[in-house]
Write a protein that holds these residues in place. Structure first.
Motif, PDB file in Angstrom:
ATOM      1  N   THR A   1      45.406  11.014 -43.113  1.00  0.00           N
ATOM      2  CA  THR A   1      45.186   9.570 -43.099  1.00  0.00           C
ATOM      3  C   THR A   1      44.968   9.097 -41.673  1.00  0.00           C
ATOM      4  OG1 THR A   1      46.575   9.365 -45.054  1.00  0.00           O
ATOM      5  CG2 THR A   1      46.149   7.355 -43.818  1.00  0.00           C
ATOM      6  N   PHE A   2      43.944   8.259 -41.494  1.00  0.00           N
ATOM      7  CA  PHE A   2      43.596   7.709 -40.181  1.00  0.00           C
ATOM      8  C   PHE A   2      43.563   6.195 -40.266  1.00  0.00           C
ATOM      9  CE2 PHE A   2      41.498  11.845 -40.490  1.00  0.00           C
ATOM     10  CZ  PHE A   2      41.912  12.458 -39.316  1.00  0.00           C
ATOM     11  N   LYS A   3      43.695   5.535 -39.123  1.00  0.00           N
ATOM     12  CA  LYS A   3      43.488   4.087 -39.054  1.00  0.00           C
ATOM     13  C   LYS A   3      41.982   3.855 -39.099  1.00  0.00           C
ATOM     14  CE  LYS A   3      47.509   3.538 -36.134  1.00  0.00           C
ATOM     15  NZ  LYS A   3      47.897   3.559 -34.736  1.00  0.00           N
ATOM     16  N   ALA A   4      41.563   2.698 -39.639  1.00  0.00           N
ATOM     17  CA  ALA A   4      40.137   2.397 -39.804  1.00  0.00           C
ATOM     18  C   ALA A   4      39.378   2.456 -38.486  1.00  0.00           C
ATOM     19  CB  ALA A   4      39.962   1.036 -40.451  1.00  0.00           C
ATOM     20  N   GLY A   5      40.037   2.119 -37.368  1.00  0.00           N
ATOM     21  CA  GLY A   5      39.359   2.083 -36.079  1.00  0.00           C
ATOM     22  C   GLY A   5      39.364   3.395 -35.316  1.00  0.00           C
ATOM     23  N   ASP A   6      40.037   4.432 -35.834  1.00  0.00           N
ATOM     24  CA  ASP A   6      40.043   5.729 -35.149  1.00  0.00           C
ATOM     25  C   ASP A   6      38.607   6.225 -34.995  1.00  0.00           C
ATOM     26  OD1 ASP A   6      42.774   5.655 -35.002  1.00  0.00           O
ATOM     27  OD2 ASP A   6      43.123   7.137 -36.583  1.00  0.00           O
ATOM     28  N   LYS A   7      38.320   6.802 -33.848  1.00  0.00           N
ATOM     29  CA  LYS A   7      36.951   7.245 -33.563  1.00  0.00           C
ATOM     30  C   LYS A   7      36.875   8.766 -33.498  1.00  0.00           C
ATOM     31  CE  LYS A   7      35.524   3.150 -30.882  1.00  0.00           C
ATOM     32  NZ  LYS A   7      35.422   2.331 -32.031  1.00  0.00           N
ATOM     33  N   PHE A   8      35.746   9.277 -33.981  1.00  0.00           N
ATOM     34  CA  PHE A   8      35.482  10.714 -33.981  1.00  0.00           C
ATOM     35  C   PHE A   8      34.113  10.964 -33.365  1.00  0.00           C
ATOM     36  CE2 PHE A   8      37.902   9.744 -37.828  1.00  0.00           C
ATOM     37  CZ  PHE A   8      39.049  10.494 -37.592  1.00  0.00           C
ATOM     38  N   LYS A   9      33.974  12.117 -32.723  1.00  0.00           N
ATOM     39  CA  LYS A   9      32.668  12.510 -32.191  1.00  0.00           C
ATOM     40  C   LYS A   9      31.844  13.128 -33.310  1.00  0.00           C
ATOM     41  CE  LYS A   9      33.757  15.286 -28.794  1.00  0.00           C
ATOM     42  NZ  LYS A   9      33.744  16.110 -27.597  1.00  0.00           N
ATOM     43  N   GLU A  10      30.529  13.042 -33.151  1.00  0.00           N
ATOM     44  CA  GLU A  10      29.644  13.787 -34.045  1.00  0.00           C
ATOM     45  C   GLU A  10      29.657  15.227 -33.551  1.00  0.00           C
ATOM     46  OE1 GLU A  10      25.675  12.512 -34.967  1.00  0.00           O
ATOM     47  OE2 GLU A  10      26.308  10.417 -34.965  1.00  0.00           O
ATOM     48  N   PRO A  11      29.879  16.194 -34.431  1.00  0.00           N
ATOM     49  CA  PRO A  11      29.942  17.586 -33.974  1.00  0.00           C
ATOM     50  C   PRO A  11      28.561  18.119 -33.625  1.00  0.00           C
ATOM     51  CG  PRO A  11      30.139  17.490 -36.339  1.00  0.00           C
ATOM     52  CD  PRO A  11      30.106  16.069 -35.858  1.00  0.00           C
ATOM     53  N   ASP A  12      28.531  19.078 -32.710  1.00  0.00           N
ATOM     54  CA  ASP A  12      27.284  19.728 -32.309  1.00  0.00           C
ATOM     55  C   ASP A  12      26.977  20.829 -33.332  1.00  0.00           C
ATOM     56  OD1 ASP A  12      25.090  20.762 -30.991  1.00  0.00           O
ATOM     57  OD2 ASP A  12      26.272  21.877 -29.527  1.00  0.00           O
TER      58      ASP A  12
END
Length: 191
Positions: A58-69
């Motif tokens: 579970t994550f908060k709605a605003g958590d950010k992730f990178k697009e994987p290469d």
């Protein structure tokens, strides 16, 4: 710099990077609280593309992730031995070796020379993607007998050239090519 994706933007079948590891989203569940000031939470069912482990987080709605290469490169299957399963990249002509975990159940469908998509993360092979259907030759099956249809049993087992066994209709004979779904492992029609 890779673009950032917020947790609330992640949809099924998307790829994202979390803690320097690529993940594939299998399912998303968004819970919006009714109380004021409550945080919207995003529950993701995700597969680690390196270990193949599946888990919920579970994550908060605003958590950010990178697009994987991540890249997909066409490669032809060469052979398997004690070191792994060998493929030739169709663009660079280099030989790529994948271990058993990376290949998973795909060996049931692989024939020498077959073109598959090799998935790479930061230019290192991490897995392969099979076509939706493959064509394989029936190497052994019993002849279908007329009486079998009365009982409602209208399929029979057939052994294919890779060793895979599938249920096929009674009219399929040895030496025929059949289409098999790589997702379900079931007969999908005559080739």
């Amino acid at each position: 710099m890779a673009a950032l994706i917020e947790a609330i933007e992640i949809k099924r079948k998307m790829f994202f990077e979390f803690e320097d590891t690529p993940y594939h989203c299998l399912d998303v569940e968004v819970s919006t609280p009714t109380a004021r000031g409550g945080q919207t939470l995003v529950r993701l069912k995700m597969r680690n593309l390196l270990t193949r482990a599946v888990f919920d987080k579970t994550f908060k709605a605003g958590d950010k992730f990178k697009e994987p290469d991540l890249t997909m490169n066409p490669a032809s299957y060469l052979y398997s031995d004690g070191e792994g399963h060998h493929f030739m990249d169709q663009e660079t002509y280099e030989t790529l070796t994948l271990n058993d975990e990376m290949v998973d159940h795909a060996l049931d469908y692989l024939l020498e020379g077959m073109i598959v998509q090799i998935q790479k993360f930061n230019d290192n092979p991490i897995g392969l993607q099979m076509p939706q259907h493959v064509e394989l030759t029936v190497t052994y099956t019993e002849p279908g007998s007329r009486g079998d249809t009365a009982s409602g049993n209208v399929t029979k087992p057939a052994k294919l050239e890779t060793g895979l066994e599938v249920k096929v209709p009674l009219f399929i004979k040895e030496g025929e090519k059949v289409k098999v779904s790589t997702e379900t492992g079931e007969f999908a029609g005559r080739a």
